[in-house]
Scaffold this active site. Sequence first.
Site, PDB file in Angstrom:
ATOM      1  N   ASP A 108       0.844  -1.203   0.000  1.00  0.00           N
ATOM      2  CA  ASP A 108       0.000   0.000   0.000  1.00  0.00           C
ATOM      3  C   ASP A 108       0.880   1.254   0.000  1.00  0.00           C
ATOM      4  OD1 ASP A 108      -2.242   1.546   0.038  1.00  0.00           O
ATOM      5  OD2 ASP A 108      -2.732   1.192   2.152  1.00  0.00           O
ATOM      6  N   SER A 209      -5.070   7.990   6.272  1.00  0.00           N
ATOM      7  CA  SER A 209      -4.320   7.135   5.353  1.00  0.00           C
ATOM      8  C   SER A 209      -3.388   7.924   4.448  1.00  0.00           C
ATOM      9  CB  SER A 209      -5.261   6.408   4.399  1.00  0.00           C
ATOM     10  OG  SER A 209      -6.095   5.573   5.081  1.00  0.00           O
TER      11      SER A 209
HETATM   12  C1  4AZ Z   1      -8.638   4.255   7.158  1.00  0.00           C
HETATM   13  O1  4AZ Z   1      -9.779   3.898   6.919  1.00  0.00           O
HETATM   14  C2  4AZ Z   1      -7.975   3.776   8.393  1.00  0.00           C
HETATM   15  N1  4AZ Z   1      -6.811   2.404  13.058  1.00  0.00           N
HETATM   16  C3  4AZ Z   1      -6.620   3.986   8.583  1.00  0.00           C
HETATM   17  C4  4AZ Z   1      -6.005   3.531   9.731  1.00  0.00           C
HETATM   18  C5  4AZ Z   1      -6.725   2.876  10.679  1.00  0.00           C
HETATM   19  C6  4AZ Z   1      -8.078   2.666  10.516  1.00  0.00           C
HETATM   20  C7  4AZ Z   1      -8.695   3.117   9.363  1.00  0.00           C
HETATM   21  C8  4AZ Z   1      -6.026   2.382  11.911  1.00  0.00           C
HETATM   22  O2  4AZ Z   1      -8.046   5.006   6.415  1.00  0.00           O
END
Ligand code: 4AZ
Length: 258
Positions: A108, A209
Amino acid sequence: MGLLACRVRRYRIKGGSYADIAAHPWRAAIFVKYHQVPGEHFLCGGILISSCWALSAAHCFEEGFSTNQLKIVLGRTSRATPEENEQKFQVKNYTVHQRFDSENFNNDIALLQLKSDAEDCAVETGTVRAACLPMPELQLPDWTECEISGYGKNEEFSPFYSEHLKEGHVRLFPASRCTAQYLENRTVTDSMLCAGDTRNLDDACKGDSGGPLVCVKDDRMDVIGIISWGIGCGRKDIPGVYTNVSRYLDWIQDTMKL
Ligand code: 4AZ
């Protein structure tokens, strides 16, 4: 000013709190313009690693945006409010890892090239600075405390992204605690790493993210992970999952040469 060298920084603020972009100057915000919808929409985080390059997560780009739909903003503390000293770029090119697996989020990682008329793109200021890539052999001890930041949701089920940049502190989990067994039987590969707050407070969440997990190493801030996925947010004993950047140093170098 001028050259954008990754530089010394120490953690400054305590976990789980609002933060200023000056404390996370490598933190980029990526926006997308949809064809039929007016305005720029927040897409994902990014991590500035040199004047013209930013890392992000491959899963942010699954819709296959064209480069002219994307914008990268640096130096902005409030997600949707432009700032006087921010630096905004169009994207010249972006590369999603060729073996990104949208089923399990393996590989990713994506790399975006900022567009500029000059040789340099981002210029170092009090609010914009690159993070360092780790040395190839870097192995940080288990439970090392590192830092995450982002404009993601404050709560798992919140309908909104955070309007203000936030930061949190998480510790690197041992590999033995970063397996399917601890993550509701989802696939966990060794290109992923886990980090969480042993106090059960801080964690990445939806919208974070593509952003950084950075750790202090020899007076530098090294990008150790890219915020990737998780089971909810901040659940007890469930770490967040990150792309293990040290596994991609060759990919990053090769992609920057293209
Ligand atoms: C997301 O949906 C996401 N708890 C990224 C990280 C985490 C949960 C969701 C980690 O982008």
